[in-house]
Design a protein around this motif. Sequence first.
Motif, PDB file in Angstrom:
ATOM      1  N   UNK A  97       0.835  -1.203   0.000  1.00 45.64           N
ATOM      2  CA  UNK A  97       0.000   0.000   0.000  1.00 45.64           C
ATOM      3  C   UNK A  97       0.872   1.256   0.000  1.00 45.64           C
ATOM      4  N   UNK A  98       1.863   1.279   0.878  1.00 50.24           N
ATOM      5  CA  UNK A  98       2.700   2.468   0.965  1.00 50.24           C
ATOM      6  C   UNK A  98       3.617   2.616  -0.249  1.00 50.24           C
ATOM      7  N   UNK A  99       4.086   1.514  -0.811  1.00 47.03           N
ATOM      8  CA  UNK A  99       4.934   1.628  -2.004  1.00 47.03           C
ATOM      9  C   UNK A  99       4.144   2.218  -3.169  1.00 47.03           C
ATOM     10  N   UNK A 100       2.854   1.875  -3.256  1.00 52.02           N
ATOM     11  CA  UNK A 100       2.025   2.429  -4.317  1.00 52.02           C
ATOM     12  C   UNK A 100       1.587   3.854  -4.048  1.00 52.02           C
ATOM     13  N   UNK A 101       1.119   4.119  -2.824  1.00 46.61           N
ATOM     14  CA  UNK A 101       0.597   5.445  -2.499  1.00 46.61           C
ATOM     15  C   UNK A 101       1.698   6.501  -2.421  1.00 46.61           C
ATOM     16  N   UNK A 251       6.996  -9.019   0.237  1.00 42.62           N
ATOM     17  CA  UNK A 251       7.971  -9.108  -0.852  1.00 42.62           C
ATOM     18  C   UNK A 251       8.411  -7.729  -1.303  1.00 42.62           C
ATOM     19  N   UNK A 252       9.725  -7.495  -1.287  1.00 42.11           N
ATOM     20  CA  UNK A 252      10.264  -6.228  -1.765  1.00 42.11           C
ATOM     21  C   UNK A 252      10.087  -6.040  -3.258  1.00 42.11           C
ATOM     22  N   UNK A 253       9.962  -7.147  -3.995  1.00 37.94           N
ATOM     23  CA  UNK A 253       9.708  -7.053  -5.432  1.00 37.94           C
ATOM     24  C   UNK A 253       8.459  -6.233  -5.707  1.00 37.94           C
ATOM     25  N   UNK A 254       7.476  -6.326  -4.835  1.00 38.72           N
ATOM     26  CA  UNK A 254       6.229  -5.587  -5.025  1.00 38.72           C
ATOM     27  C   UNK A 254       6.445  -4.076  -5.006  1.00 38.72           C
ATOM     28  N   UNK A 255       7.440  -3.629  -4.235  1.00 39.26           N
ATOM     29  CA  UNK A 255       7.725  -2.202  -4.168  1.00 39.26           C
ATOM     30  C   UNK A 255       8.206  -1.670  -5.513  1.00 39.26           C
ATOM     31  N   UNK A 256       8.788  -2.556  -6.324  1.00 40.07           N
ATOM     32  CA  UNK A 256       9.223  -2.140  -7.663  1.00 40.07           C
ATOM     33  C   UNK A 256       8.076  -2.184  -8.663  1.00 40.07           C
ATOM     34  N   UNK A 257       7.006  -2.923  -8.327  1.00 37.64           N
ATOM     35  CA  UNK A 257       5.893  -3.081  -9.247  1.00 37.64           C
ATOM     36  C   UNK A 257       4.752  -2.087  -8.995  1.00 37.64           C
ATOM     37  N   UNK A 258       4.528  -1.741  -7.740  1.00 39.83           N
ATOM     38  CA  UNK A 258       3.427  -0.843  -7.407  1.00 39.83           C
ATOM     39  C   UNK A 258       3.491   0.495  -8.144  1.00 39.83           C
ATOM     40  N   UNK A 259       4.680   1.097  -8.319  1.00 39.89           N
ATOM     41  CA  UNK A 259       4.724   2.359  -9.075  1.00 39.89           C
ATOM     42  C   UNK A 259       4.223   2.230 -10.512  1.00 39.89           C
ATOM     43  N   UNK A 260       4.307   1.032 -11.108  1.00 42.02           N
ATOM     44  CA  UNK A 260       3.795   0.858 -12.470  1.00 42.02           C
ATOM     45  C   UNK A 260       2.305   1.165 -12.525  1.00 42.02           C
ATOM     46  N   UNK A 261       1.557   0.668 -11.526  1.00 45.43           N
ATOM     47  CA  UNK A 261       0.121   0.910 -11.490  1.00 45.43           C
ATOM     48  C   UNK A 261      -0.222   2.244 -10.831  1.00 45.43           C
ATOM     49  N   UNK A 262       0.700   2.782 -10.026  1.00 41.79           N
ATOM     50  CA  UNK A 262       0.502   4.126  -9.476  1.00 41.79           C
ATOM     51  C   UNK A 262       0.444   5.152 -10.601  1.00 41.79           C
TER      52      UNK A 262
END
Length: 494
Positions: A97-101, A251-262
Motif C-alpha cells: 500500500x505504501x509503495x504504491x501510495x 515481498x520487496x519485489x512488489x515495491x518495484x511493481x506498485x509504481x507501475x500501477x501508481x
Amino acid sequence: MMWFLTCVAALIGGYFIYGAFVEKVFGIKEHRKTPAHTKTDGVDFVPMSTKRVYLVQLLNIAGVGPIFGPIMGALYGPAAMLWIVVGCIFAGAVHDYFSGMLSIRNGGASVPSITGRYLGNGAKHFMNLFAIVLLLLVGVVFVSAPADMITNLINDQTSLSVNVTTMVVLIFGYYILATIVPVDKIIGRFYPLFGALLIFMSVGLMAAIAFSSEHTVMGDFKVSEMFTNLNPNDMPLWPALFITIACGAISGFHATQSPLMARCMHNEKNGRFVFYGAMIGEGVIALIWCAIALSFFGSLESLSEAVKNGGPGNVVYSASFGLLGTFGGILAFLGVVILPITSGDTAFRSSRLILAEYFNVEQKTLRNRLLMAIPLFVLGGILTQVDFGIIWRYFGFANQTTAVMMLWTASAYLLRHNKLHWITTIPAIFMTTVCVTFILNNNTLGFGLPMQISTIVGIVFSLFVTGYVIKISKGKGDTDFADEEEIKATSETA
C-alpha cells in the motif's frame, strides 16, 4: 479444511478492518489528480480502469513466489500458513500500500527515488543498485521457471520435443516487446484474460482437493503440531521460513511493481483495493498452494521427496494433473506458468524506468526505451546460465532486504507527517531482524555464525536502525511532492 478456511477468512477480514485502518492513517486525498492524469504520456503514464489496474497489479506481483515459496514453506508444516496470514495482513499488504501510495504522492516515482526523498541520498543510491539487482534476479527466475515448466508440459503431453533454451529465447523475446511498448497495449489489454485463468487455477485446484476422496485437506496434522517445525530435512524455522515464503507474505519485489500501477490509477481512494487488496489476493493464492502441498502428497516426507525429484515445479505439475486430469491439469498448469511470465515482463519494465529516472532519460521515444532496456536483457541472458537454485537463494534474500528498505521509507514518511509510524516500523523491525539473522547465520550465502549470536546481532541492529530513522525523521516536517506541485502551480497562476 477448517484451518485453511479460517486462514482465508482472516485475510479477507484483514482487508476490510486493518486495510481500512492503514488507509485512514495514510490519509487519502480524493480531490487530488493522480500522475496518470497530470503526467499522461501514452507509454507509462496511462489512465486505466480500477478493475483492470487491480488485475494487472495482482499479476505483476504474483510470480512463482506465491506458489514456489509456500510449497517450500509447507515443509515446515501448518505454521507456514500462519506466517502467510499474519505477514500478509500486517506487513506485506501494508508494504504494498505504501509503495504504491507514496509513488502516487511523488509523481509516479520509482522506489529508489522515494527512498532517497525520505531516507537520504545514501539510501537512494543503495536502493538503485539493490532494486536493479533484485529485478534482474526476478527476471531471470521468471524466465527459467516458466521455461522449464512449459518444456516439461510440451514434452510430456505431446509428441513434440523442445529444449529449455528454445523456450528461454521465446520468453525473452516477449519480455523485450512488453518492456518497451505502451503499458496499455499488452499488459493492460491481455492481463485481465490471464487473471481469469489464474482464478480458474486457484479455485479449481482447491475445490478438487476439497472433494477428493483420496486427499484430506491439511492431511492428518494435530492441533499441537500447528506451531511446530516439522521440516523432515531439519531446516531451522527461524529465520529461514520468513525468507522462504516471501511473495505470499511480504515481498520487496512488489515495491518495484506498485509504481507501475501508481502511474495508471485514477484516484487515491482506489489505493486500498489496488495495492492492499492485490496483496491479500496473492496471500489467498499462497494459502491454496501451501494447503495443496500439505495435502496432496500425504506426508511431509513425500512432499520433500517430490521437491527433491524436480523442485516445486514438479509439485505443481503432479498436483495439477493428479487433481484435475489432463485437460483441467493443462489449464491449471498454464495458470501457474502465466504468473512468472506476467511478473518477469514487468520486472524488466520496472528496471528500465528506474534506470531512466536515475540517468534522467525521458521514455516517450522508442530509441530511449531501447537504450535503457537492451543492457538489462544482455545481463539477464548471462544470468540465465547460472544454476537456478543459486539464483533463487539470492533472490529470496535480496527480495526481503528490499522490503525492509521500503518499510523504513514508509516509517520515515509517517514520522515526518506526525502520523502513526508503528504500522510500518514494527514489521520493519521484524523483517530487519530476519534478514540480518539470516545472512549472518547462513553457511551458503552468509557468514555461518551461530544462530544465537546472529539473532542477537539482528535484534540490536534493528533497534539501532529504528532509533536512527526516528532521529532523522521525527519533527522534521514535510510536504508531499504533490503538495509542492500544487503550490508551484498556484503561485505560477497568481
